[in-house]
Design an enzyme around this catalytic site. Structure first.
Site, PDB file in Angstrom:
ATOM      1  CG  ASP A   1      32.166  29.903  36.691  1.00  0.00           C
ATOM      2  OD1 ASP A   1      31.833  30.894  36.015  1.00  0.00           O
ATOM      3  OD2 ASP A   1      32.071  29.871  37.925  1.00  0.00           O
TER       4      ASP A   1
ATOM      5  CG  HIS B   1      28.875  32.133  36.953  1.00  0.00           C
ATOM      6  ND1 HIS B   1      30.160  32.564  37.175  1.00  0.00           N
ATOM      7  CD2 HIS B   1      28.082  32.907  37.731  1.00  0.00           C
ATOM      8  CE1 HIS B   1      30.151  33.561  38.074  1.00  0.00           C
ATOM      9  NE2 HIS B   1      28.898  33.789  38.415  1.00  0.00           N
TER      10      HIS B   1
ATOM     11  CG  ASP C   1      27.157  32.864  41.616  1.00  0.00           C
ATOM     12  OD1 ASP C   1      26.697  31.944  40.917  1.00  0.00           O
ATOM     13  OD2 ASP C   1      28.363  33.121  41.676  1.00  0.00           O
ATOM     14  CD  GLU C   2      29.460  36.850  40.857  1.00  0.00           C
ATOM     15  OE1 GLU C   2      30.174  37.699  41.385  1.00  0.00           O
ATOM     16  OE2 GLU C   2      29.909  35.782  40.395  1.00  0.00           O
TER      17      GLU C   2
ATOM     18  CB  THR D   1      40.941  28.092  41.433  1.00  0.00           C
ATOM     19  OG1 THR D   1      39.982  27.672  40.447  1.00  0.00           O
ATOM     20  CG2 THR D   1      40.795  27.259  42.685  1.00  0.00           C
ATOM     21  CD  GLU D   2      37.880  33.698  40.037  1.00  0.00           C
ATOM     22  OE1 GLU D   2      38.310  33.104  41.045  1.00  0.00           O
ATOM     23  OE2 GLU D   2      36.753  34.233  39.992  1.00  0.00           O
TER      24      GLU D   2
HETATM   25  C1  ACM Z   1      30.379  33.897  44.456  1.00  0.00           C
HETATM   26  O1  ACM Z   1      31.421  34.154  45.092  1.00  0.00           O
HETATM   27  N1  ACM Z   1      30.159  34.440  43.261  1.00  0.00           N
HETATM   28  C2  ACM Z   1      29.369  33.020  44.982  1.00  0.00           C
END
Ligand code: ACM
Ligand code: ZN
Length: 551
Positions: free
Chosen positions: A211, A281, A344-345, A493-494
């Protein structure tokens, strides 16, 4: 006569109480609750009982059974002898055998098992590894919780209630996700996570390994991924995005360590699915290999949470060569049928400005339309190229539900995380789906509305009742339902820096998840589940040394 009538009246009045007492004594506290349960009379004594094992059972399954016997022997101090007599199934069928009897029944599915316990025998049938494993997990939950302990207890009889159980999971994919990129968890911690997944019959670990905040995989061809990408210069403090504790943080798994995790998981019936989140990411990559970004950098592994605008540049061929090299090494470590490619994102700001990305869009003749921008279709191009590469190497892809934006090639599996809509849409389009909706399955959300009494979490509110109440087929017709491979919860787990905190977020919500994944909806009952947690599973978690939230 009057006296007799009074006695009779008292006896009649007592009937419901007596019936209740009998009922209360015969509840079985197995989670996830088996598909079919018939309670019998009496109990079977496990301590010192003989183990008889069908010679047709494969050696890896025999090892499971032997370990179970050895554990009982160790704790009770009474030997559970072990034999594989020829003609066992015939003798068992004729009722000539006593003790534990394990038979191979080829007619059963790979995760199916049955258990029939009477005062004299405990007869177990399964056809394959996971079936035997789950039968043993169920037996352990049926007997004294000290079966999970490492302490000798010579008075322990290991009684098993007379019961007939027939069991088979509702879904083949029963997953739990673990984010080791935002915070790093050691191999021992990952193994402990797998241990508790196995107790509750989960069978997939989705391992989020890369990430913006760290790259955790040793890749021999690209050493800077771990020399640079695996470490960040500090971490934001609490929810203050402008802060940085200034403490260098990181870690990574060597290829041998990842193989060790894969092998350990396999012994617990769990397949590990690695995720390389792309093309967003990706600061963990760009920090060491800035030439793979649109601007060329410099880039740094992020010290704060959120999503960076700096992503991989799909305008450059080097990006694809890099990804193919990385996946080539990854496939040598992870034998899973599926590889998760994230998706994602992925912000598109850099691509809109990047000459290489725009040249790629032009060369491919990609055009934005009313539904999606050209850059979104460029992400579909990235997905399709990586999918083809992995398919050519015998693997299938899973991606987060953003991979539906644009075009998606057949054969991809969609992980629905932004609620259930992605899953509903994907299954209607004929794609396989794994449901991980944030509305029911995000274990980084608070477990109580009273946030002040809880450890720091990302936000949201996901109490155990809501997890339990999730019905994965809601909103799906029969043909869509066939595409639902299963359900998974995600644990980002941020805000979770320690294993103690990780376990607190996981448990006991994962126990509720296990019933969503395993039980048919008609077998779900929150009151039974909750009573069972209190009667057995909390103690089980205590004995195994897990941190969890009481409810
Ligand atoms: C996600 O929670 N960004 C997949
Ligand atoms: Zn670019």
């Amino acid at each position: 006569m009057k006296h007799l009538n009074r006695l009779l009246a008292i006896a009649v009045a007592l009937i419901p109480t007596l019936m209740c007492a009998k009922k209360a004594g015969t509840v079985i506290n197995v989670i996830p609750y088996p598909q079919s349960v018939e309670i019998g009379k009496g109990a079977f004594k496990g301590a010192g009982a003989n183990f008889n094992c069908d010679p047709a059972i494969e050696s890896n399954c025999v090892k499971l059974i032997r370990d179970f016997a050895d554990k009982m022997t160790f704790i009770s101090g009474r030997t559970n002898s072990f034999a594989s007599p020829i003609g066992l199934s015939q003798a068992a069928a004729e009722g000539k055998m006593k003790g534990f009897i394990f038979l191979k029944d080829k007619s059963m599915g790979p995760e199916e098992y049955s258990i029939r316990i009477s005062k004299k025998t405990c007869l177990v049938k399964a056809s394959a590894y996971n079936g035997f494993l789950y039968a043993i997990q169920t037996l352990k939950q049926l007997t004294d919780v000290s079966i999970y302990s490492d302490k000798v207890a010579p008075s322990q009889k290991f009684m098993f209630p007379a019961v007939t159980i027939k069991d088979n999971p509702r879904f083949g994919y029963r997953g739990m996700h673990l984010d080791c990129a935002r915070h790093f968890f050691s191999v021992e911690e990952v193994k402990k996570y797998l241990d508790i997944m196995a107790v509750y019959k989960l069978n997939r670990l989705h391992w989020h390994l890369t990430d913006d905040q760290g790259w955790r995989i040793e890749i021999k061809k690209y050493p800077r991924l771990t020399q640079m990408g695996a470490f960040r210069n500090g971490t934001m403090v609490g929810k203050d995005f402008s802060s940085n504790d200034g403490i260098r943080y990181g870690g990574y798994y060597t290829q041998d360590q990842m193989r060790e995790v894969v092998q350990y998981a396999a012994s617990l019936g769990i397949t590990v699915i690695p995720e390389i989140d792309l093309p967003g990411h990706m600061l963990g990559v760009l920090a060491g290999y800035p030439e793979l970004g649109c601007t060329g950098g410099p880039y740094e592994v992020w010290t704060k949470w959120g999503v960076s605008d700096e992503v991989l540049c799909p305008g450059k061929e080097e990006t694809f060569a890099f990804l193919e090299d990385v996946f080539t090494e990854l496939m040598q470590i992870f034998p899973s049928e599926y590889i998760h490619i994230g998706g994602d994102e992925c912000p598109k700001k850099e691509w809109e400005k990047c000459p290489a990305c725009q040249a790629r869009i032009k060369a491919l003749g990609i055009k934005g339309d009313g539904k999606h921008s050209a850059e979104q279709y460029l992400q579909s191009y990235v997905t399709a190229r990586i999918q083809k590469f992995l398919n050519d190497n015998g693997r299938k892809i899973i991606g987060w539900d953003e991979i539906l934006e644009g075009e998606l090639a057949p054969g991809a599996t969609v992980m629905s995380w932004r609620g259930v809509n992605g899953g509903i849409q994907a299954s209607a389009m004929g794609f396989d789906v794994i449901m991980t909706p944030n509305t029911y399955c995000y274990f980084d959300y608070y477990q109580s509305e009273n946030q002040k009494e809880e450890p720091l979490a990302i936000g949201g509110h996901l109490p155990i009742e809501d997890v339990y109440g999730y019905e994965p087929f809601d909103g799906l017709n029969a043909s869509q339902q066939k595409h639902i491979l299963g359900v998974q919860a995600n644990l980002w787990t941020e805000y979770i820096a320690t294993n103690e905190h990780l376990e607190y977020m996981l448990l006991p919500r994962m126990c509720a998840l296990a019933e969503v994944q395993w039980c048919k909806s008609e077998n779900k009952n929150f009151e039974r589940f909750s009573a069972s947690m209190k009667a057995k599973s909390f103690e089980l978690l205590d004995v195994l040394g897990y941190n969890y939230r009481k409810f």
